[in-house]
Design a protein around this motif. Structure first.
Motif, short mmCIF file in Angstrom:
data_model
loop_
_atom_site.label_atom_id
_atom_site.label_comp_id
_atom_site.label_asym_id
_atom_site.label_seq_id
_atom_site.Cartn_x
_atom_site.Cartn_y
_atom_site.Cartn_z
N ALA A 173 9.59 -22.72 0.51
CA ALA A 173 8.45 -23.54 1.49
C ALA A 173 7.73 -24.45 0.83
CB ALA A 173 7.75 -22.37 2.46
N ALA A 174 6.97 -25.12 1.44
CA ALA A 174 6.09 -26.25 0.80
C ALA A 174 5.13 -25.37 0.08
CB ALA A 174 5.46 -27.09 1.99
N PRO A 175 4.73 -25.99 -1.10
CA PRO A 175 3.81 -25.33 -1.94
C PRO A 175 2.34 -24.70 -1.11
CG PRO A 175 4.15 -27.40 -2.84
CD PRO A 175 4.97 -27.20 -1.60
N VAL A 176 1.72 -23.74 -1.50
CA VAL A 176 0.43 -23.65 -0.89
C VAL A 176 -0.57 -24.30 -1.55
CG1 VAL A 176 -1.22 -21.63 -0.32
CG2 VAL A 176 1.42 -21.28 -0.63
N GLU A 177 -1.62 -24.88 -0.85
CA GLU A 177 -2.80 -25.32 -1.11
C GLU A 177 -3.32 -24.86 -2.34
OE1 GLU A 177 -5.46 -26.92 1.74
OE2 GLU A 177 -3.67 -27.68 2.92
N GLU A 178 -3.79 -25.52 -3.29
CA GLU A 178 -4.50 -24.91 -4.44
C GLU A 178 -5.76 -24.07 -4.15
OE1 GLU A 178 -5.84 -27.62 -7.74
OE2 GLU A 178 -3.60 -28.62 -7.33
N LYS A 179 -6.48 -24.30 -3.09
CA LYS A 179 -7.51 -23.55 -2.69
C LYS A 179 -6.95 -21.95 -2.06
CE LYS A 179 -10.79 -27.47 -1.62
NZ LYS A 179 -11.38 -28.11 -0.73
N GLU A 180 -6.04 -22.28 -1.32
CA GLU A 180 -5.52 -20.87 -0.73
C GLU A 180 -5.01 -20.17 -1.86
OE1 GLU A 180 -2.87 -21.80 2.45
OE2 GLU A 180 -4.28 -22.99 3.40
N ALA A 181 -4.16 -20.63 -2.80
CA ALA A 181 -3.46 -20.07 -4.02
C ALA A 181 -4.80 -19.27 -4.82
CB ALA A 181 -2.95 -21.03 -4.84
N GLU A 182 -5.84 -19.83 -5.13
CA GLU A 182 -6.88 -19.16 -5.72
C GLU A 182 -7.60 -18.11 -5.05
OE1 GLU A 182 -9.51 -22.54 -6.91
OE2 GLU A 182 -8.10 -23.63 -8.02
N ALA A 183 -7.73 -18.25 -3.88
CA ALA A 183 -8.32 -17.27 -3.09
C ALA A 183 -7.63 -16.09 -2.83
CB ALA A 183 -9.03 -17.91 -1.67
N ALA A 184 -6.28 -16.26 -2.69
CA ALA A 184 -5.19 -15.26 -2.65
C ALA A 184 -4.83 -14.48 -3.87
CB ALA A 184 -3.86 -15.70 -1.86
N PRO A 185 -4.80 -13.18 -3.70
CA PRO A 185 -4.43 -12.31 -4.64
C PRO A 185 -2.99 -12.58 -5.15
CG PRO A 185 -5.30 -10.76 -2.96
CD PRO A 185 -5.18 -12.28 -2.52
N ALA A 186 -2.45 -12.16 -6.36
CA ALA A 186 -1.21 -12.64 -6.92
C ALA A 186 -0.16 -11.97 -6.13
CB ALA A 186 -1.02 -12.00 -8.19
N GLY A 187 -0.10 -10.83 -5.48
CA GLY A 187 0.75 -9.97 -4.70
C GLY A 187 0.75 -10.45 -3.33
N SER A 188 -0.25 -11.16 -2.94
CA SER A 188 -0.09 -11.40 -1.28
C SER A 188 0.86 -12.10 -0.50
CB SER A 188 -1.58 -12.28 -1.04
OG SER A 188 -1.60 -13.72 -1.53
N VAL A 189 1.79 -12.80 -1.44
CA VAL A 189 2.74 -13.61 -0.92
C VAL A 189 3.87 -12.55 -0.54
CG1 VAL A 189 4.86 -14.98 -1.35
CG2 VAL A 189 2.54 -15.74 -2.08
N PHE A 190 3.95 -11.52 -1.62
CA PHE A 190 5.01 -10.54 -1.38
C PHE A 190 4.48 -9.72 0.10
CE2 PHE A 190 6.74 -6.34 -2.52
CZ PHE A 190 8.20 -6.83 -2.50
N ALA A 191 3.40 -9.41 0.06
CA ALA A 191 2.70 -8.55 1.12
C ALA A 191 2.82 -9.36 2.52
CB ALA A 191 1.44 -8.18 0.79
N ASP A 192 2.55 -10.78 2.37
CA ASP A 192 2.71 -11.52 3.62
C ASP A 192 4.15 -11.38 4.15
OD1 ASP A 192 0.12 -11.90 3.68
OD2 ASP A 192 0.30 -13.96 2.80
N ILE A 193 5.29 -11.37 3.20
CA ILE A 193 6.71 -11.24 3.55
C ILE A 193 6.90 -10.10 4.49
CG2 ILE A 193 8.89 -11.26 2.82
CD1 ILE A 193 8.15 -13.11 0.56
N PHE A 194 6.32 -8.96 3.88
CA PHE A 194 6.48 -7.43 4.48
C PHE A 194 5.98 -7.39 5.82
CE2 PHE A 194 8.69 -6.10 0.56
CZ PHE A 194 9.35 -5.26 1.02
N ARG A 195 4.48 -7.98 5.73
CA ARG A 195 3.88 -8.05 6.93
C ARG A 195 4.50 -8.72 8.26
NH1 ARG A 195 -0.91 -9.05 3.66
NH2 ARG A 195 -1.77 -7.28 3.16
N LYS A 196 5.13 -9.87 7.97
CA LYS A 196 5.88 -10.79 8.81
C LYS A 196 7.13 -10.10 9.31
CE LYS A 196 3.88 -15.04 7.23
NZ LYS A 196 4.17 -16.44 6.75
N ALA A 197 7.73 -9.50 8.39
CA ALA A 197 9.12 -8.43 8.75
C ALA A 197 8.67 -7.40 9.64
CB ALA A 197 9.59 -8.12 7.53
N ILE A 198 7.73 -7.02 9.39
CA ILE A 198 7.19 -5.66 10.12
C ILE A 198 6.79 -6.39 11.61
CG2 ILE A 198 5.08 -3.92 10.69
CD1 ILE A 198 5.49 -3.58 7.59
#
Length: 100
Positions: A14-39
């Motif tokens: 998908a389109a890259p995340v904005e830099e501000k969002e990337a800095e604020a989010a922890p490193a594993g949040s993308v992985f966790a978001d995928i599982f949250r969305k699947a749930i």
């Protein structure tokens, strides 16, 4: 009733995340978001199935095929979530076996 396909989880390309969002989010949040969305997708498809079962039992559902489609969607969403969990556990176990 209009047929709505299962929403994609979120493609990894998908389109890259904005830099501000990337800095604020922890490193594993993308992985966790995928599982949250699947749930959440499993919950949504299950709720849709329950609603259609209720409508069928009360005589409000005009097309019983909608219930069949909703049942298949709910089943596929649950299977996808279980397979994602299994693959994540396999990867974790493989990483634990690596000796440094």
């Amino acid at each position: 009733m209009e047929f709505a396909p299962i929403r994609p989880i979120e493609p990894l390309w998908a389109a890259p995340v904005e830099e501000k969002e990337a800095e604020a989010a922890p490193a594993g949040s993308v992985f966790a978001d995928i599982f949250r969305k699947a749930i959440q997708d499993v919950r949504d498809t299950n709720q849709e199935q329950v609603n259609l079962e209720y409508q069928l039992s009360t005589g409000q559902l005009d097309n019983p095929a909608d219930l069949t489609l909703a049942t298949a969607k709910a089943s596929n969403a649950a299977i996808l979530l279980m397979e994602m969990r299994n693959k994540a556990l396999d990867v974790y176990n493989e990483l634990m076996r690596i000796s440094l």
